[in-house]
Design a protein around this motif. Sequence first.
Motif, PDB file in Angstrom:
ATOM      1  N   VAL A  55       0.844  -1.200   0.000  1.00 60.58           N
ATOM      2  CA  VAL A  55       0.000   0.000   0.000  1.00 60.58           C
ATOM      3  C   VAL A  55       0.880   1.251   0.000  1.00 60.58           C
ATOM      4  O   VAL A  55       0.577   2.238  -0.690  1.00 60.58           O
ATOM      5  N   GLY A  56       1.985   1.208   0.734  1.00 58.07           N
ATOM      6  CA  GLY A  56       2.910   2.338   0.761  1.00 58.07           C
ATOM      7  C   GLY A  56       3.506   2.626  -0.604  1.00 58.07           C
ATOM      8  O   GLY A  56       3.662   3.796  -0.991  1.00 58.07           O
ATOM      9  N   MET A  57       3.837   1.572  -1.349  1.00 55.16           N
ATOM     10  CA  MET A  57       4.361   1.756  -2.705  1.00 55.16           C
ATOM     11  C   MET A  57       3.329   2.443  -3.592  1.00 55.16           C
ATOM     12  O   MET A  57       3.658   3.365  -4.348  1.00 55.16           O
ATOM     13  N   ILE A  58       2.098   2.005  -3.482  1.00 53.63           N
ATOM     14  CA  ILE A  58       1.019   2.596  -4.273  1.00 53.63           C
ATOM     15  C   ILE A  58       0.798   4.051  -3.857  1.00 53.63           C
ATOM     16  O   ILE A  58       0.667   4.937  -4.712  1.00 53.63           O
ATOM     17  N   GLU A  59       0.790   4.299  -2.554  1.00 53.84           N
ATOM     18  CA  GLU A  59       0.576   5.655  -2.046  1.00 53.84           C
ATOM     19  C   GLU A  59       1.675   6.608  -2.534  1.00 53.84           C
ATOM     20  O   GLU A  59       1.389   7.743  -2.931  1.00 53.84           O
ATOM     21  N   ILE A  60       2.922   6.148  -2.529  1.00 54.96           N
ATOM     22  CA  ILE A  60       4.027   6.990  -3.008  1.00 54.96           C
ATOM     23  C   ILE A  60       3.822   7.341  -4.475  1.00 54.96           C
ATOM     24  O   ILE A  60       4.009   8.495  -4.880  1.00 54.96           O
ATOM     25  N   GLN A  61       3.399   6.371  -5.259  1.00 51.46           N
ATOM     26  CA  GLN A  61       3.221   6.601  -6.693  1.00 51.46           C
ATOM     27  C   GLN A  61       2.032   7.521  -6.994  1.00 51.46           C
ATOM     28  O   GLN A  61       2.096   8.344  -7.889  1.00 51.46           O
ATOM     29  N   ILE A  62       0.962   7.359  -6.242  1.00 54.59           N
ATOM     30  CA  ILE A  62      -0.260   8.119  -6.522  1.00 54.59           C
ATOM     31  C   ILE A  62      -0.222   9.520  -5.921  1.00 54.59           C
ATOM     32  O   ILE A  62      -0.531  10.498  -6.600  1.00 54.59           O
ATOM     33  N   SER A  63       0.150   9.616  -4.654  1.00 49.48           N
ATOM     34  CA  SER A  63       0.021  10.909  -3.972  1.00 49.48           C
ATOM     35  C   SER A  63       1.346  11.488  -3.484  1.00 49.48           C
ATOM     36  O   SER A  63       1.353  12.536  -2.843  1.00 49.48           O
TER      37      SER A  63
END
Length: 127
Positions: free
Chosen positions: A68-76
């Motif tokens: 989830v952290g990887m996704i969060e870094i990429q998105i926001s």
Amino acid sequence: MHNLSSLLVLLFLAITFLQAGYDKFTDYQGNLSWLKEHFKGTFFDGKVDFSLKIILILELIAGLLCIVGMIEIQISNSDTFATYGILVSCVTLLMLLFGQRVAKDYDGARTIAIYFIVAVIGMFLLE
């Protein structure tokens, strides 16, 4: 590419913990049997089943938070979940290290220390 190092550490930890959790979940009895022997004669003797469940839960949480952290870094471009993922990874690794030291498995403890170094580097990268 700005967060590539952080993403690689998060991916490393996600793979490590999700695979470990998957292995414990799919072969729980095999792991339990091995660990009961591993901790025989220590103060973990008789507490292995409970301890294994705690470690399993923490490994899955750490791995999922890293994803989830990887996704969060990429998105926001935010790193809240990544930080929590690495923090839970560090706590889990410290628990595993403690267990290996109690069992006097110094080679196992050395291996966990290597994983811990990677996790701490990841924490520095997020600061």
